[in-house]
Motif scaffolding. Structure first.
Motif, mmCIF file in Angstrom:
data_model
loop_
_atom_site.group_PDB
_atom_site.id
_atom_site.type_symbol
_atom_site.label_atom_id
_atom_site.label_comp_id
_atom_site.label_asym_id
_atom_site.label_seq_id
_atom_site.Cartn_x
_atom_site.Cartn_y
_atom_site.Cartn_z
ATOM 1 N N LEU A 71 56.465 44.809 29.468
ATOM 2 C CA LEU A 71 57.166 44.633 30.731
ATOM 3 C C LEU A 71 56.281 45.164 31.857
ATOM 4 C CD1 LEU A 71 60.822 45.728 29.825
ATOM 5 C CD2 LEU A 71 59.889 43.409 29.947
ATOM 6 N N PHE A 72 56.397 44.548 33.036
ATOM 7 C CA PHE A 72 55.463 44.841 34.113
ATOM 8 C C PHE A 72 56.161 44.953 35.463
ATOM 9 C CE2 PHE A 72 53.137 42.411 30.913
ATOM 10 C CZ PHE A 72 52.019 43.209 30.707
ATOM 11 N N THR A 73 55.452 45.561 36.388
ATOM 12 C CA THR A 73 55.736 45.429 37.815
ATOM 13 C C THR A 73 54.526 44.724 38.418
ATOM 14 O OG1 THR A 73 54.662 47.524 38.391
ATOM 15 C CG2 THR A 73 57.025 47.603 37.848
ATOM 16 N N PRO A 74 54.675 44.112 39.598
ATOM 17 C CA PRO A 74 53.502 43.470 40.223
ATOM 18 C C PRO A 74 52.348 44.446 40.421
ATOM 19 C CG PRO A 74 55.511 42.709 41.286
ATOM 20 C CD PRO A 74 55.917 43.805 40.346
ATOM 21 N N ASP A 75 52.649 45.648 40.901
ATOM 22 C CA ASP A 75 51.597 46.645 41.080
ATOM 23 C C ASP A 75 50.996 47.059 39.742
ATOM 24 O OD1 ASP A 75 51.909 46.611 43.808
ATOM 25 O OD2 ASP A 75 53.099 48.454 43.903
ATOM 26 N N GLY A 76 51.839 47.128 38.715
ATOM 27 C CA GLY A 76 51.359 47.518 37.395
ATOM 28 C C GLY A 76 50.346 46.536 36.840
ATOM 29 N N VAL A 77 50.582 45.237 37.046
ATOM 30 C CA VAL A 77 49.621 44.226 36.601
ATOM 31 C C VAL A 77 48.331 44.358 37.392
ATOM 32 C CG1 VAL A 77 49.151 41.758 36.446
ATOM 33 C CG2 VAL A 77 51.419 42.622 35.878
ATOM 34 N N GLU A 78 48.460 44.541 38.701
ATOM 35 C CA GLU A 78 47.287 44.627 39.568
ATOM 36 C C GLU A 78 46.399 45.815 39.193
ATOM 37 O OE1 GLU A 78 44.847 43.205 42.522
ATOM 38 O OE2 GLU A 78 46.746 42.303 41.901
ATOM 39 N N GLN A 79 47.015 46.939 38.860
ATOM 40 C CA GLN A 79 46.272 48.170 38.630
ATOM 41 C C GLN A 79 45.884 48.382 37.166
ATOM 42 O OE1 GLN A 79 48.850 51.181 40.281
ATOM 43 N NE2 GLN A 79 48.862 50.208 42.290
ATOM 44 N N ALA A 80 46.449 47.596 36.267
ATOM 45 C CA ALA A 80 46.190 47.809 34.837
ATOM 46 C C ALA A 80 44.716 47.593 34.508
ATOM 47 C CB ALA A 80 47.057 46.875 33.997
ATOM 48 N N THR A 81 44.186 48.446 33.652
ATOM 49 C CA THR A 81 42.816 48.306 33.166
ATOM 50 C C THR A 81 42.756 47.159 32.167
ATOM 51 O OG1 THR A 81 42.479 50.695 33.398
ATOM 52 C CG2 THR A 81 40.937 49.503 31.993
ATOM 53 N N ARG A 82 41.722 46.332 32.283
ATOM 54 C CA ARG A 82 41.536 45.270 31.297
ATOM 55 C C ARG A 82 41.391 45.890 29.912
ATOM 56 N NH1 ARG A 82 38.686 40.317 33.836
ATOM 57 N NH2 ARG A 82 38.908 40.699 36.075
ATOM 58 N N LEU A 83 41.954 45.214 28.915
ATOM 59 C CA LEU A 83 41.984 45.778 27.569
ATOM 60 C C LEU A 83 40.579 46.038 27.032
ATOM 61 C CD1 LEU A 83 43.929 46.665 25.360
ATOM 62 C CD2 LEU A 83 43.792 44.371 24.396
ATOM 63 N N VAL A 84 39.623 45.120 27.311
ATOM 64 C CA VAL A 84 38.263 45.307 26.810
ATOM 65 C C VAL A 84 37.632 46.571 27.405
ATOM 66 C CG1 VAL A 84 37.218 43.836 28.605
ATOM 67 C CG2 VAL A 84 36.036 44.175 26.427
ATOM 68 N N VAL A 85 37.974 46.898 28.651
ATOM 69 C CA VAL A 85 37.441 48.101 29.291
ATOM 70 C C VAL A 85 38.204 49.329 28.810
ATOM 71 C CG1 VAL A 85 36.959 49.226 31.498
ATOM 72 C CG2 VAL A 85 36.723 46.745 31.291
ATOM 73 N N ALA A 86 39.531 49.208 28.686
ATOM 74 C CA ALA A 86 40.325 50.333 28.186
ATOM 75 C C ALA A 86 39.890 50.730 26.780
ATOM 76 C CB ALA A 86 41.811 49.960 28.194
ATOM 77 N N ALA A 87 39.510 49.745 25.962
ATOM 78 C CA ALA A 87 39.042 50.055 24.607
ATOM 79 C C ALA A 87 37.751 50.868 24.648
ATOM 80 C CB ALA A 87 38.827 48.757 23.831
ATOM 81 N N LEU A 88 36.888 50.581 25.618
ATOM 82 C CA LEU A 88 35.662 51.364 25.766
ATOM 83 C C LEU A 88 35.975 52.784 26.236
ATOM 84 C CD1 LEU A 88 33.329 48.675 27.367
ATOM 85 C CD2 LEU A 88 33.328 49.497 25.005
#
Length: 418
Positions: A71-88
């Protein structure tokens, strides 16, 4: 997201609805909303479910299939780290021997998801109650993760058993305007930096526009790009920066895989890191005439101030001391398997001083009707230039508008491999 909408989404009826909706289609959204109302679905629930469907579709570019259960908010999507970067990010903490990470500004939980996914214990906090509730939902599959509605700066890190800290301070106002002053981040950057005295393994995500002046001397500051888009800068302290303080650029490129059969590989990511220490950041590049090839360093390399280092890697020189274009007399070595290219390469076809009338005649003689315009160090806008050139014809061309030895020039180029 208001509490009533969240409560409706988390009801058995709401959760079933949001997960049963077809893939989001902007052209069909109104018809779908009308159908749901006709079927007796509560209008507020229908609106909330359709909003989540739209946000999930947008988040898929960053989070892949994980987005379909979140589940998301608009700001949450905008600010979320891309999964490939979060994995690093998560791998840094693992490699440093960290066992429990406090994510002080969890948002909707993208980084916490990556931390928990590699087996780290996670204590995630957010000052916004609804956002913390969404993070709780999004991390529900990970017993390693605990989410609290709290100010992360108030945590007793030692009492909580935390040996690694991560923060992604908010860099926009409530109205959406970007904040450039680190003291105005939420929480302020200085307050987060100070935590390294308690927990040396500290990582902070900041905007890629963070100025070099004032960066902490004991941090590795790394700019990260994904497929040419500079997505973040990160400050890494203590054991999270095993190569030591300095600046680095991490270039990530998506790969498409190799098709079907026994030798096939799945789509993935290749990367390349260009790094420098505090004692050699002032490398002075060679500057010279335009050769047979032009290279445009990746944006992460440019942001990190490592263009001179990229030129050395490419075996080239700058066309102008103030411009981030590298030229070589022969093609630079191709990236090794599993590595990304530090720069995009072009073959130089022609070089001429900038003159609108002569450029127009040059393109007309070659029947150019489609023009790609790249620029650095010039005030000319591509849209304005195309209008002034009045192009017509079936051929396509690429031009680079830039300074060469201090003077405006046009470079006619073609991408390597074209």
């Amino acid at each position: 997201m208001d509490p009533s909408s969240l409560a409706k989404l988390l009801s058995p009826e709401g959760w079933a609805l949001v997960n049963a909706l077809p893939p989001y289609d902007e052209d069909r959204a109104m018809a779908l909303a009308t159908r749901l109302r006709a079927e007796g679905v509560d209008p507020d629930l229908a609106a909330a479910a359709l909003t989540q469907s739209r946000l999930r579709a947008k988040a898929r570019a960053k989070l892949g299939a994980f987005a379909d259960g979140m589940l998301f908010t608009p700001d949450g999507v905008e600010q979320a780290t891309r999964l490939v970067v979060a994995a690093l990010h998560a791998r840094r903490y693992l490699a440093a021997g960290v066992t429990k990470v406090a994510d002080l500004t969890s948002g909707i939980g993208a980084d916490a998801l990556a931390f928990a996914g590699v087996g780290l214990q996670v204590l995630a906090t957010d000052v916004d109650e609804a956002t913390a509730a969404l993070a709780t939902v999004n991390l529900r599959a990970f017993p390693e993760a605990e989410v609290r509605h709290a100010d992360g700066l108030t945590l007793d890190l030692h009492a909580e058993g935390v040996d690694g800290v991560y923060a992604d301070p908010a860099r926009r106002t409530r109205g959406g305007k970007r904040i450039f002053d680190p003291a105005a981040y939420a929480p302020p950057l200085d307050a987060v930096w100070a935590l390294r005295a308690q927990v040396p393994a500290l990582g902070i995500k900041v905007g890629p526009g963070v100025p070099h002046a004032g960066l902490p001397a004991d941090a590795e500051t790394q700019w990260v790009s994904v497929d040419g888009d500079v997505v973040e800068a990160g400050l890494w302290f203590g054991p999270l920066a095993p190569a030591g303080p300095g600046r680095s650029a991490l270039v990530l490129r998506s790969t498409a895989g190799t098709g079907q059969g026994d030798g096939a590989t799945a789509p993935g990511t290749v990367g390349r890191t260009l790094r420098t220490g505090p004692d050699d950041v002032d490398l002075v590049p060679d500057v010279g005439a335009v050769g047979g090839y032009l290279y445009e360093p990746d944006g992460a390399v440019v942001r990190a101030g490592l263009v001179a280092h990229a030129a050395a890697e490419l075996g080239g020189r700058l066309v102008d001391r103030t411009i981030a274009y590298v030229t070589t007399d022969s093609p630079a070595d191709a990236p090794r398997p599993g590595e990304a290219a530090l720069a995009t390469g072009y073959r130089v076809l022609d070089v001429m001083p900038f003159n609108l009338k002569k450029l127009k005649a040059y393109l007309r003689e070659r029947g150019v009707g489609s023009l790609t315009v790249k620029k650095r160090g010039t005030a000319v806008t591509p849209e304005q230039l195309r209008a002034q050139l009045a192009l017509s014809g079936d051929a396509a061309a690429t031009v680079v508008l830039t300074r060469v030895d201090g003077r405006q020039h046009v470079l006619v180029v073609e991408p390597l491999g074209a």
